[in-house]
Design a protein around this motif. Structure first.
Motif, short mmCIF file in Angstrom:
data_model
loop_
_atom_site.label_atom_id
_atom_site.label_comp_id
_atom_site.label_asym_id
_atom_site.label_seq_id
_atom_site.Cartn_x
_atom_site.Cartn_y
_atom_site.Cartn_z
N LEU A 152 0.67 -1.19 0.01
CA LEU A 152 -0.11 0.05 -0.06
C LEU A 152 0.73 1.32 -0.01
CD1 LEU A 152 -2.66 -1.06 2.57
CD2 LEU A 152 -3.06 -0.77 0.11
N GLY A 153 2.00 1.20 0.83
CA GLY A 153 3.03 2.27 0.83
C GLY A 153 3.46 2.78 -0.47
N SER A 154 3.88 1.66 -1.09
CA SER A 154 4.60 1.75 -2.49
C SER A 154 3.40 2.19 -3.40
CB SER A 154 5.23 0.37 -2.87
OG SER A 154 6.14 -0.11 -1.96
N GLY A 155 2.42 1.66 -3.66
CA GLY A 155 1.55 2.06 -4.15
C GLY A 155 1.11 3.75 -4.12
N THR A 156 0.67 4.29 -2.86
CA THR A 156 0.31 5.48 -2.43
C THR A 156 1.76 6.42 -2.95
OG1 THR A 156 -0.85 4.73 -0.53
CG2 THR A 156 -0.15 7.01 -0.67
N SER A 157 2.79 6.04 -3.08
CA SER A 157 4.02 6.79 -3.34
C SER A 157 4.03 6.74 -4.91
CB SER A 157 5.23 6.28 -2.75
OG SER A 157 5.27 6.31 -1.36
N ALA A 158 3.66 5.92 -5.34
CA ALA A 158 3.76 5.80 -6.85
C ALA A 158 2.59 6.84 -7.37
CB ALA A 158 3.46 4.64 -7.61
N LEU A 159 1.46 6.75 -6.84
CA LEU A 159 0.44 7.76 -7.13
C LEU A 159 0.93 9.25 -6.90
CD1 LEU A 159 -2.67 5.71 -5.91
CD2 LEU A 159 -1.84 6.01 -8.37
N ALA A 160 1.53 9.35 -5.89
CA ALA A 160 1.84 10.55 -5.48
C ALA A 160 2.85 11.18 -6.43
CB ALA A 160 2.26 10.68 -3.94
N SER A 161 3.89 10.29 -6.70
CA SER A 161 4.58 10.55 -7.76
C SER A 161 4.14 11.12 -8.97
CB SER A 161 5.95 9.60 -7.86
OG SER A 161 6.79 9.75 -8.84
N ALA A 162 3.26 10.33 -9.32
CA ALA A 162 2.55 10.62 -10.96
C ALA A 162 1.75 11.74 -10.70
CB ALA A 162 1.50 9.26 -11.15
N ALA A 163 1.14 11.88 -9.60
CA ALA A 163 0.53 13.28 -9.49
C ALA A 163 1.19 14.50 -9.05
CB ALA A 163 -0.74 13.16 -8.56
N GLY A 164 2.57 14.37 -9.20
CA GLY A 164 3.65 15.51 -8.78
C GLY A 164 3.29 16.02 -7.38
N VAL A 165 2.90 15.11 -6.57
CA VAL A 165 3.07 15.39 -5.02
C VAL A 165 4.36 15.60 -4.44
CG1 VAL A 165 2.15 15.00 -2.73
CG2 VAL A 165 0.64 14.55 -4.72
N PRO A 166 4.98 16.71 -4.09
CA PRO A 166 6.34 16.71 -3.40
C PRO A 166 6.55 15.97 -2.24
CG PRO A 166 5.19 18.74 -3.29
CD PRO A 166 4.33 17.86 -3.93
N VAL A 167 7.81 15.48 -2.05
CA VAL A 167 8.18 14.70 -0.97
C VAL A 167 8.06 15.52 0.38
CG1 VAL A 167 9.53 13.23 -2.27
CG2 VAL A 167 10.55 15.32 -1.19
N SER A 168 8.02 16.86 0.08
CA SER A 168 8.00 17.75 1.35
C SER A 168 6.43 17.78 1.79
CB SER A 168 8.27 19.06 0.92
OG SER A 168 7.53 19.75 -0.26
N VAL A 169 5.49 17.30 1.11
CA VAL A 169 4.15 17.27 1.39
C VAL A 169 3.82 15.76 1.69
CG1 VAL A 169 1.79 17.47 0.76
CG2 VAL A 169 3.36 18.97 0.12
N GLN A 170 4.20 14.82 1.09
CA GLN A 170 3.74 13.40 1.27
C GLN A 170 4.48 12.75 2.38
OE1 GLN A 170 5.15 10.58 -1.63
NE2 GLN A 170 4.35 8.94 -0.34
N LEU A 171 5.79 12.80 2.72
CA LEU A 171 6.25 12.29 3.88
C LEU A 171 6.06 12.94 5.20
CD1 LEU A 171 9.79 11.35 2.40
CD2 LEU A 171 7.80 10.05 2.65
N PRO A 172 5.74 14.52 5.32
CA PRO A 172 5.16 14.84 6.56
C PRO A 172 3.75 14.41 6.78
CG PRO A 172 6.44 16.57 5.34
CD PRO A 172 6.24 15.52 4.33
N ALA A 173 3.14 14.37 5.72
CA ALA A 173 1.65 13.85 5.96
C ALA A 173 1.73 12.33 6.52
CB ALA A 173 0.85 13.76 4.37
#
Length: 474
Positions: A152-173
């Motif tokens: 689930l974590g890998s899939g969520t990160s893949a979607l975040a990357s594809a959507a252009g969500v920066p790591v400064s947002v995803q990882l603190p979330a």
């Protein structure tokens, strides 16, 4: 007959499954964004390798002392402490690359290793306590939850990357999710101490219980010194060290697949990265399925037989993958490899936790062996891959699998004593009685297979239940 776990145990089990899933989710969320982190900081391969090694060092240093920390603070406080450390690490992992700071990234990687090591020892110890309270093998299901969380974590990160969500947002979330979830779960996930565990805290940590000796009141400082001595003493126990070898081999195998399998498929069969990722998914899926369904195997055949079969299955799978002439046949080898890799770590954790009064120290030791595997595997396999290719380099893991099989007898449940109440899986590894025994109520064999307490052990279990009261862990 089979025990029925009280509601408090059932609730703790559900909460702990959630914490294992959360641990896998957080772990994979960071790893899946490493390519982005590398690009933001313009890191070379060697630079990235050094930074990742910082996390392994933090993990190894922490897990060496985690047994003493757990005995000193208790599971609940360790879970809270590790939650705050992990949340801080995830924030740094997202912030450091964004502001162009390798120092902040290194600090985040180090703290991530610390938090993962500390939290993993705590949840593994608690999984063994819940298994004893339930009265049948369930530890592999917790590890399956970790695998599900990682997917689930890998899939969520893949979607975040594809959507252009920066790591400064995803990882603190992700850090916020970890903190809220862990703090909401911590009260109900820790079972009350049993009478045996309470007595052990008041008596010297000699490694041998003596029911005839009454506990002698001692000062808090002296109790703390005894806890530390107990934690360090686990490093001098031959059985614990051999169980650590089993866990090291299993961690070496699983970690090598996570790090090298996709690349080995791409290079070995001249195929695309997506195919390599799919084969890695096959490995994870086969391992997760066996962890979910393999508990019956452990209850029926015992740890030793299952560990031996697991090691040999992995060896056959690795040899097939390493020398198969075609990708479909190699993928079949990967399935066997994943099936064999599924239960070794849960078996090691269960073996280290046979004596509840020594579980924290022993789980910390075998976890340290797993951390050693994460330090040794990358350079060893990388050096071999330079000479023979990644696919053939993975065949070296067969040596670790055969080593695990050779010491498999050490995972047999320890003989029950004043501090250990045997669980049903002990029957499969025990000496067969000289005369036939009546079949159990489910027709699986002797009644002992489904009876967690017989003879003197039954008297101890009854005494513990009386002492623990209606809210006790048993």
């Amino acid at each position: 007959m089979t025990r029925h776990a009280p509601p408090s145990v059932a609730r703790a089990r559900i909460l702990l499954v959630g914490l294992f899933c959360l641990a896998g989710f957080a772990f994979a969320s960071w790893l899946a964004r490493i390519p982005t982190v590398r690009d933001l900081l313009d890191l070379g391969t060697s630079d990235l390798g050094v930074l990742l090694l910082v996390g392994s060092v933090g993990s190894l240093l922490t897990v060496t002392a985690s047994g003493a920390v757990l005995q000193r603070l208790g599971t609940r406080r360790v879970l809270v402490l590790s939650a705050f450390v992990l949340a801080t690490a995830l924030v740094l992992l997202g912030t450091g690359p964004t502001v162009g700071s390798r120092v902040l990234l290194a600090a985040g990687i180090f703290l991530n290793g610390v938090a993962v090591a500390l939290g993993n020892v705590a949840i593994n110890v608690e999984s063994a306590r819940i298994e004893r309270a339930v009265g049948r093998t369930i530890i592999p299901q917790f590890h399956a939850a970790f695998s599900v969380g990682a997917v689930l974590g890998s899939g969520t990160s893949a979607l975040a990357s594809a959507a252009g969500v920066p790591v400064s947002v995803q990882l603190p979330a992700t850090a916020a999710l970890v903190l809220v979830w862990r703090l909401a779960s911590v009260r109900g996930v820790v079972l009350p101490a049993t009478a045996v565990e309470l007595a052990a805290r008041a008596t010297p940590a000699t490694g041998e219980a003596d029911a005839a000796v009454a506990p002698v009141p001692v000062s808090r400082a002296r109790r703390g010194a005894r806890r530390i001595g107990s934690a360090l003493g686990a490093w001098r126990e031959p059985r614990t060290l051999l169980v650590g070898v089993v866990v090291l081999a299993a961690a070496f195998s699983e970690g090598a697949a996570n790090n090298w399998l996709s690349l080995a498929v791409v290079d070995g069969f001249t195929t695309s990265e997506s195919v390599g990722g799919a084969v890695l998914g096959v490995f994870v899926a086969s391992m997760t399925a066996v962890r979910l369904l393999g508990t019956r195997l452990l209850d029926r055949y015992g740890r030793v037989a299952v560990l031996r079969a697991s090691g040999l299955t992995s060896a056959v799978g690795l040899l097939t993958f390493g020398f198969a002439p075609s990708l479909p046949l190699a993928a079949g080898g990967v399935v066997l490899w994943g099936v064999g890799a599924a239960l070794a770590v849960p078996i090691g954790i269960a073996a280290a936790s046979d004596d509840p009064t020594r579980a924290a120290a022993r789980v910390a030791v075998v976890s340290a062996f797993a951390s050693m595997a994460s330090l040794v595997a990358p350079p060893v396999l990388g050096l071999a891959a330079e000479h023979v290719g990644a696919r053939h380099a993975l065949v070296l893991i067969v040596v670790a699998m055969l080593t695990s099989v050779s010491v498999s007898r050490t995972v047999a449940p320890q003989a029950s004593g004043p501090s250990v109440v045997p669980t049903p899986r002990a029957a499969a590894d025990a000496v067969v009685p000289a005369r036939p025994q009546p079949a159990g109520p489910d027709g699986t064999g002797p009644g002992l297979v489904r009876s967690p307490s017989t003879g003197a052990a039954a008297e101890l279990a009854d005494a513990e239940a009386a002492a623990a009261g209606p809210g006790g862990a048993r």
